[in-house]
Write a protein that holds these residues in place. Structure first.
Motif, short mmCIF file in Angstrom:
data_model
loop_
_atom_site.label_atom_id
_atom_site.label_comp_id
_atom_site.label_asym_id
_atom_site.label_seq_id
_atom_site.Cartn_x
_atom_site.Cartn_y
_atom_site.Cartn_z
N GLY A 94 0.83 -1.19 0.00
CA GLY A 94 0.00 0.00 0.00
C GLY A 94 0.87 1.25 0.00
O GLY A 94 1.82 1.35 0.80
N VAL A 95 0.59 2.17 -0.90
CA VAL A 95 1.37 3.40 -1.03
C VAL A 95 0.52 4.58 -0.59
O VAL A 95 -0.59 4.79 -1.11
N PHE A 96 1.03 5.34 0.37
CA PHE A 96 0.38 6.55 0.85
C PHE A 96 1.33 7.73 0.66
O PHE A 96 2.54 7.57 0.74
N LYS A 97 0.76 8.91 0.41
CA LYS A 97 1.56 10.12 0.25
C LYS A 97 1.17 11.14 1.33
O LYS A 97 -0.01 11.27 1.68
N LYS A 98 2.18 11.87 1.79
CA LYS A 98 1.95 12.85 2.86
C LYS A 98 1.26 14.10 2.30
O LYS A 98 1.65 14.64 1.26
#
Length: 364
Positions: free
Chosen positions: A340-344
Motif C-alpha cells: 500500500g502506497v500513501f503520500k503525505k
C-alpha cells in the motif's frame, strides 16, 4: 576502477560455487578467510584457492576431482535468496519494486568548506525509516538506492566525522532479526552499504522517535521555507513499514514525513491494506492520502516473475546435444503479498469531514 576492485576475490568476500554439470546446484560461501573451506557436493574447496582469482575466470575441482564448479560474485538477488534467514524475507524483485514505488531520488550532496579546511554538507541529509528489519532484504534494496548520497563520506579522512548525505534508520523489536539484518548488510560486497544504514533495537516506531539519538536528528534537521517541511518535526523523506497493524503507527509517523513523500506498507493480506485505507479515511488528523495498492503474486522468483530453465544439455539416450526450455519447477515459491502506497499531505489538508462514500474512488 570499481570493476577491477570488486571483480577479484579478496578476504571477506562472499562467493557462489555453481556445479558446472548441474547449474541449478549452488552453494553460497561464508566470508572468505584463509585456511577455511567451503563444503560442496562430494568434497570441499579451499578459500585460499578462491582468494585472488577473478569472478567466473576459473573452474574449481573438489579434492577428489569428481565435480567441477564455477566460482563468481553473487548478485543481490542470489545473495538474499541463498543466505540463511531468521525471518521471512521480502524477495529481491519485490523489494526492488517497493523502492521503485517510493520514487527515491538521491543525488550527490552539495558541500561547503569550513575555515579549518574540512568539508560539511550544505543541506541536511536525507533520512528514511524502515520498521521491521527482518532478513535485511528491503534494507539492502533501500541502501543501494540511497548510496550515492554518501559518496563523500570519507572526504575529511577516515578519522573524521562521516559526510552522510542519506541515512536509512532500520529498526526491529526482535534482537535476532536485527542482528541478522546487520550481518547480511555487512557481508554483502565487503560492507559497501554499511555506512548507509543505522540500526536500532526498538519496541515500536514511537519508542524510536522518543530515543535521544532520534531527537538529536530531529533537532539538527535544518528547516527552511521549502513547503515540504510543514511541521517542526518533519525530517523523513520516506517510511517503509513491514510490521503487524501498520495503520496504528500512521498518526505518529506521518507528522515526521515530508509533504508529498511516500509511506509504504507491506502486508501478507489485502484486508490489512483495507484496514489502513479505512483508518486514513476516518481519521482526518492523519495527513496521508492513499495512492495505490499493488499485489505481488506467489511465484518462484518474486515480483510476479516466472523463471524459466533455458540451457544446452546432453540427451542421455542418444548422447546428442539438445536444449531445455521450460518453466523452472521445484524452486522456492515466494509467498506474495500486498503493498500500500500513501503520500503525505500538508497540515492544512483534510481539515473538513469528507462526504465521499468508501466505495467511491477519490483523486487526491
Amino acid at each position: 576502477m570499481f570493476a577491477r576492485k570488486y571483480s577479484v576475490f579478496q578476504i571477506g568476500d562472499i562467493a557462489i560455487l555453481r556445479q558446472v554439470t548441474r547449474p541449478d546446484k549452488v552453494w553460497l560461501s561464508k566470508p572468505l578467510k584463509p585456511g577455511n573451506f567451503q563444503g560442496v557436493k562430494s568434497g570441499s574447496i579451499s578459500h585460499d584457492d578462491i582468494i585472488g582469482t577473478r569472478s567466473r575466470c576459473k573452474v574449481f575441482e573438489t579434492s577428489k576431482g569428481q565435480f567441477k564448479f564455477m566460482c563468481y560474485k553473487p548478485s543481490l538477488e542470489e545473495y538474499v535468496n541463498l543466505t540463511k534467514r531468521d525471518a521471512q524475507p521480502i524477495y529481491p524483485f519485490n523489494a526492488a519494486t517497493i523502492v521503485q514505488l517510493a520514487d527515491l531520488n538521491v543525488d550527490y550532496p552539495e558541500l561547503e568548506r569550513k575555515q579549518n579546511g574540512e568539508y560539511c554538507l550544505k543541506d541536511e541529509p536525507l533520512q528514511f525509516l524502515e520498521c521491521g528489519t527482518g532478513h535485511g532484504s528491503l534494507t539492502l534494496a533501500i541502501a543501494k538506492a540511497i548510496h550515492s548520497g554518501n559518496c563523500y563520506k570519507n572526504l575529511n579522512g577516515l578519522g573524521s566525522s562521516r559526510l552522510l548525505g542519506a541515512v536509512l534508520h532500520s529498526i526491529d523489536k526482535n534482537p535476532n532479526h536485527l542482528a541478522t539484518g546487520q550481518k547480511n548488510l555487512k557481508n554483502y560486497q565487503r560492507a559497501m552499504y554499511e555506512d548507509d544504514v543505522q540500526f536500532c533495537l526498538a519496541d515500536s516506531p514511537i519508542h524510536w522517535l522518543q530515543s535521544p539519538s532520534t531527537k538529536e536528528w530531529i533537532k539538527n534537521s535544518s528547516k527552511n521555507n521549502d513547503p515540504v517541511y510543514d511541521h517542526s518535526s518533519s525530517f523523513l523523506s520516506g517510511i517503509f513499514l513491514d510490521m503487524p497493524d501498520p495503520e496504528a503507527q500512521f498518526k505518529d509517523l506521518s507528522i515526521h514525513l515530508k509533504v508529498d513523500h511516500a509511506l509504504i506498507i507491506f502486508c501478507p493480506s489485502v484486508t490489512q491494506i483495507l484496514n489502513a485505507v479505512q483508518t486514513v479515511h476516518h481519521d482526518r488528523s492523519i495527513k496521508l492520502a492513499f495512492s495505490r495498492c499493488i499485489e505481488f503474486e506467489p511465484c518462484t522468483s518474486g515480483g510476479s516473475l516466472r523463471e524459466w530453465d533455458v540451457r544446452v544439455s546432453d540427451i542421455r539416450n542418444t548422447n546428442k546435444e539438445g536444449v531445455v526450455c521450460r518453466p523452472r519447477v521445484g524452486t522456492k515459491i515466494s509467498g506474495g503479498g500486498f503493498v500500500g502506497v500513501f503520500k503525505k499531505l500538508p497540515l492544512t489538508a483534510r481539515s473538513e469531514p469528507t462526504e465521499t462514500p468508501l466505495n467511491q474512488p477519490v483523486n487526491l
